[in-house]
Design a protein around this motif. Structure first.
Motif, PDB file in Angstrom:
ATOM      1  N   UNK A  59     -16.421  32.875  43.354  1.00 49.07           N
ATOM      2  CA  UNK A  59     -17.409  32.117  44.125  1.00 49.07           C
ATOM      3  C   UNK A  59     -17.083  30.629  44.150  1.00 49.07           C
ATOM      4  N   UNK A  60     -16.564  30.107  43.046  1.00 50.34           N
ATOM      5  CA  UNK A  60     -16.182  28.686  43.007  1.00 50.34           C
ATOM      6  C   UNK A  60     -15.075  28.385  44.004  1.00 50.34           C
ATOM      7  N   UNK A  61     -14.149  29.319  44.169  1.00 53.84           N
ATOM      8  CA  UNK A  61     -13.086  29.105  45.149  1.00 53.84           C
ATOM      9  C   UNK A  61     -13.629  29.187  46.569  1.00 53.84           C
ATOM     10  N   UNK A  62     -14.555  30.094  46.813  1.00 52.11           N
ATOM     11  CA  UNK A  62     -15.209  30.148  48.127  1.00 52.11           C
ATOM     12  C   UNK A  62     -15.834  28.805  48.454  1.00 52.11           C
ATOM     13  N   UNK A  63     -16.552  28.244  47.507  1.00 49.33           N
ATOM     14  CA  UNK A  63     -17.221  26.964  47.743  1.00 49.33           C
ATOM     15  C   UNK A  63     -16.207  25.843  47.978  1.00 49.33           C
ATOM     16  N   UNK A  64     -15.077  25.892  47.278  1.00 47.57           N
ATOM     17  CA  UNK A  64     -14.038  24.879  47.479  1.00 47.57           C
ATOM     18  C   UNK A  64     -13.424  24.989  48.874  1.00 47.57           C
ATOM     19  N   UNK A  65     -13.226  26.211  49.346  1.00 46.61           N
ATOM     20  CA  UNK A  65     -12.696  26.410  50.696  1.00 46.61           C
ATOM     21  C   UNK A  65     -13.662  25.865  51.735  1.00 46.61           C
ATOM     22  N   UNK A  66     -14.930  26.167  51.563  1.00 42.07           N
ATOM     23  CA  UNK A  66     -15.938  25.678  52.508  1.00 42.07           C
ATOM     24  C   UNK A  66     -15.969  24.165  52.522  1.00 42.07           C
ATOM     25  N   UNK A  67     -15.814  23.561  51.356  1.00 43.17           N
ATOM     26  CA  UNK A  67     -15.927  22.106  51.229  1.00 43.17           C
ATOM     27  C   UNK A  67     -14.722  21.357  51.779  1.00 43.17           C
ATOM     28  N   UNK A  68     -13.533  21.965  51.758  1.00 42.13           N
ATOM     29  CA  UNK A  68     -12.296  21.251  52.098  1.00 42.13           C
ATOM     30  C   UNK A  68     -11.838  21.592  53.518  1.00 42.13           C
ATOM     31  N   UNK A  69     -11.976  20.674  54.471  1.00 44.10           N
ATOM     32  CA  UNK A  69     -11.668  20.981  55.867  1.00 44.10           C
ATOM     33  C   UNK A  69     -10.197  21.237  56.159  1.00 44.10           C
ATOM     34  N   UNK A  70      -9.297  20.883  55.247  1.00 47.94           N
ATOM     35  CA  UNK A  70      -7.880  21.121  55.477  1.00 47.94           C
ATOM     36  C   UNK A  70      -7.441  22.525  55.068  1.00 47.94           C
ATOM     37  N   UNK A  71      -8.303  23.269  54.423  1.00 49.80           N
ATOM     38  CA  UNK A  71      -7.972  24.650  54.078  1.00 49.80           C
ATOM     39  C   UNK A  71      -8.271  25.540  55.273  1.00 49.80           C
ATOM     40  N   UNK A  72      -7.234  26.034  55.905  1.00 52.69           N
ATOM     41  CA  UNK A  72      -7.389  26.852  57.105  1.00 52.69           C
ATOM     42  C   UNK A  72      -6.157  27.729  57.278  1.00 52.69           C
ATOM     43  N   UNK A  73      -6.368  28.986  57.630  1.00 49.45           N
ATOM     44  CA  UNK A  73      -5.281  29.900  57.880  1.00 49.45           C
ATOM     45  C   UNK A  73      -4.525  30.327  56.637  1.00 49.45           C
ATOM     46  N   UNK A  74      -5.108  30.104  55.474  1.00 51.11           N
ATOM     47  CA  UNK A  74      -4.403  30.336  54.211  1.00 51.11           C
ATOM     48  C   UNK A  74      -5.004  31.503  53.442  1.00 51.11           C
ATOM     49  N   UNK A  75      -4.137  32.256  52.753  1.00 52.89           N
ATOM     50  CA  UNK A  75      -4.569  33.279  51.800  1.00 52.89           C
ATOM     51  C   UNK A  75      -4.232  32.762  50.406  1.00 52.89           C
ATOM     52  N   UNK A  76      -5.241  32.596  49.580  1.00 51.20           N
ATOM     53  CA  UNK A  76      -5.066  31.981  48.261  1.00 51.20           C
ATOM     54  C   UNK A  76      -5.161  33.049  47.176  1.00 51.20           C
ATOM     55  N   UNK A  77      -4.110  33.172  46.376  1.00 52.83           N
ATOM     56  CA  UNK A  77      -4.149  34.095  45.248  1.00 52.83           C
ATOM     57  C   UNK A  77      -5.013  33.508  44.137  1.00 52.83           C
ATOM     58  N   UNK A  78      -5.831  34.355  43.542  1.00 52.60           N
ATOM     59  CA  UNK A  78      -6.698  33.959  42.437  1.00 52.60           C
ATOM     60  C   UNK A  78      -6.497  34.998  41.340  1.00 52.60           C
ATOM     61  N   UNK A  79      -5.421  34.832  40.556  1.00 53.10           N
ATOM     62  CA  UNK A  79      -4.978  35.944  39.726  1.00 53.10           C
ATOM     63  C   UNK A  79      -4.437  35.564  38.359  1.00 53.10           C
ATOM     64  N   UNK A  80      -4.502  34.287  37.975  1.00 51.15           N
ATOM     65  CA  UNK A  80      -3.980  33.918  36.659  1.00 51.15           C
ATOM     66  C   UNK A  80      -2.477  34.137  36.525  1.00 51.15           C
ATOM     67  N   UNK A  81      -1.743  34.085  37.645  1.00 53.73           N
ATOM     68  CA  UNK A  81      -0.282  34.296  37.688  1.00 53.73           C
ATOM     69  C   UNK A  81       0.114  35.748  37.468  1.00 53.73           C
ATOM     70  N   UNK A  82      -0.820  36.659  37.640  1.00 51.32           N
ATOM     71  CA  UNK A  82      -0.522  38.093  37.501  1.00 51.32           C
ATOM     72  C   UNK A  82       0.369  38.575  38.642  1.00 51.32           C
ATOM     73  N   UNK A  83       1.355  39.408  38.327  1.00 51.15           N
ATOM     74  CA  UNK A  83       2.137  40.130  39.311  1.00 51.15           C
ATOM     75  C   UNK A  83       2.113  41.600  38.916  1.00 51.15           C
ATOM     76  N   UNK A  84       1.502  42.411  39.775  1.00 46.67           N
ATOM     77  CA  UNK A  84       1.284  43.814  39.432  1.00 46.67           C
ATOM     78  C   UNK A  84       2.593  44.590  39.361  1.00 46.67           C
ATOM     79  N   UNK A  85       2.667  45.500  38.413  1.00 40.74           N
ATOM     80  CA  UNK A  85       3.819  46.387  38.283  1.00 40.74           C
ATOM     81  C   UNK A  85       3.604  47.639  39.147  1.00 40.74           C
ATOM     82  N   UNK A  86       4.606  48.482  39.201  1.00 42.76           N
ATOM     83  CA  UNK A  86       4.527  49.650  40.085  1.00 42.76           C
ATOM     84  C   UNK A  86       3.411  50.615  39.685  1.00 42.76           C
ATOM     85  N   UNK A  87       3.091  50.656  38.419  1.00 39.66           N
ATOM     86  CA  UNK A  87       2.026  51.558  37.940  1.00 39.66           C
ATOM     87  C   UNK A  87       1.366  50.976  36.705  1.00 39.66           C
TER      88      UNK A  87
END
Length: 253
Positions: free
Chosen positions: A225-253
């Protein structure tokens, strides 16, 4: 965009990421409508934040049209949309019992991807008719993708492809609506404390959280929710997909 007094719609608002987002928007002064199939859950959150709870099947055109119209009657046309409704049905493409039932795959696509597009088209249509705010903005749309869009695991074919569709939808939608001042972004969460995750045994949740590089835990809905609010607040954020994952990269299983 300043959210004070602005009408907002949150799908999947009865629990998890949607409920946390509804709370954050209401705390900032937005007039919030929570859409969910679970009327009781949405009503509980709406009662807590002074919002409006509406039953809605996001994958159904008539249901979504009716919900958006009712929200507009109560709060005025929405300038903010946050798409959180979704399902994570698992299944191999070909399992022990043969090919995955096509209807199971279609259901995930209908709810996660078509549902996102359905609400986007309806809320954008209403926002396009509104006068621009300071800075020329008319609206902000935030959808929920997933890290599975990039690193889908075995058994996540339906979920991963539905979320990859949301990633692919974000930039063309942002480009289309840019001349009217409507911004479109998406968030790709990693492993979060959602109702689906909480249904797992605690030791499994702890193990999954420990796989996150930092912080080594499951994400909290309030952090989404905090990131949602930051996106709404910042007019330069547009057309972007932002990862929110703590640097996680999923493995195959």
């Amino acid at each position: 965009m300043k959210v004070q007094g602005i009408a907002a719609i949150v799908t999947g608002g009865g629990s998890g990421l949607g409920a946390a987002t509804g709370r954050a928007l209401a705390a900032a002064g937005a007039r919030v409508a929570l859409l969910d199939l679970n009327e009781q859950a949405a009503a509980a959150v709406a009662g807590e934040i002074g919002g409006l709870a509406l039953v809605c099947d996001v994958s159904d055109a008539a249901s979504a049209e009716a919900a958006v119209a009712r929200a507009a009657q109560a709060h005025g046309p929405a300038r903010i949309l946050v798409n959180c409704a979704g399902v994570a049905t698992a299944g191999r493409i070909v399992g022990r019992n043969g090919p995955l039932d096509l209807s199971a795959y279609a259901r995930v696509i209908e709810i996660n991807l078509i549902g996102t597009f359905n609400l986007m088209r309806l809320v954008a249509a209403g926002a396009l008719a509104l006068d621009p705010l300071e800075g020329g903005e008319r609206g902000v749309i935030v959808s929920t993708a997933s890290v599975a869009a990039y690193e889908g695991q075995i058994g996540q074919a339906a979920y991963a492809s539905s979320k990859a569709g949301i990633v692919g939808l974000t930039l063309p939608a942002a480009r289309e609506f840019a001349p009217a001042g409507i911004r479109v972004c998406a968030i790709a969460p990693g492993l979060f404390e959602t109702p689906m995750m909480k249904g797992l045994p605690q030791e499994v949740q702890d193990s999954l959280g420990a796989a996150v590089p930092f912080p080594p835990r499951l994400g909290r809905p309030e952090e989404y929710a905090r990131l949602v609010m930051a996106i709404i607040d910042n007019p330069m954020l547009n057309g972007e997909v932002i990862r929110l994952d703590g640097a996680l990269r999923m493995q195959a299983r």
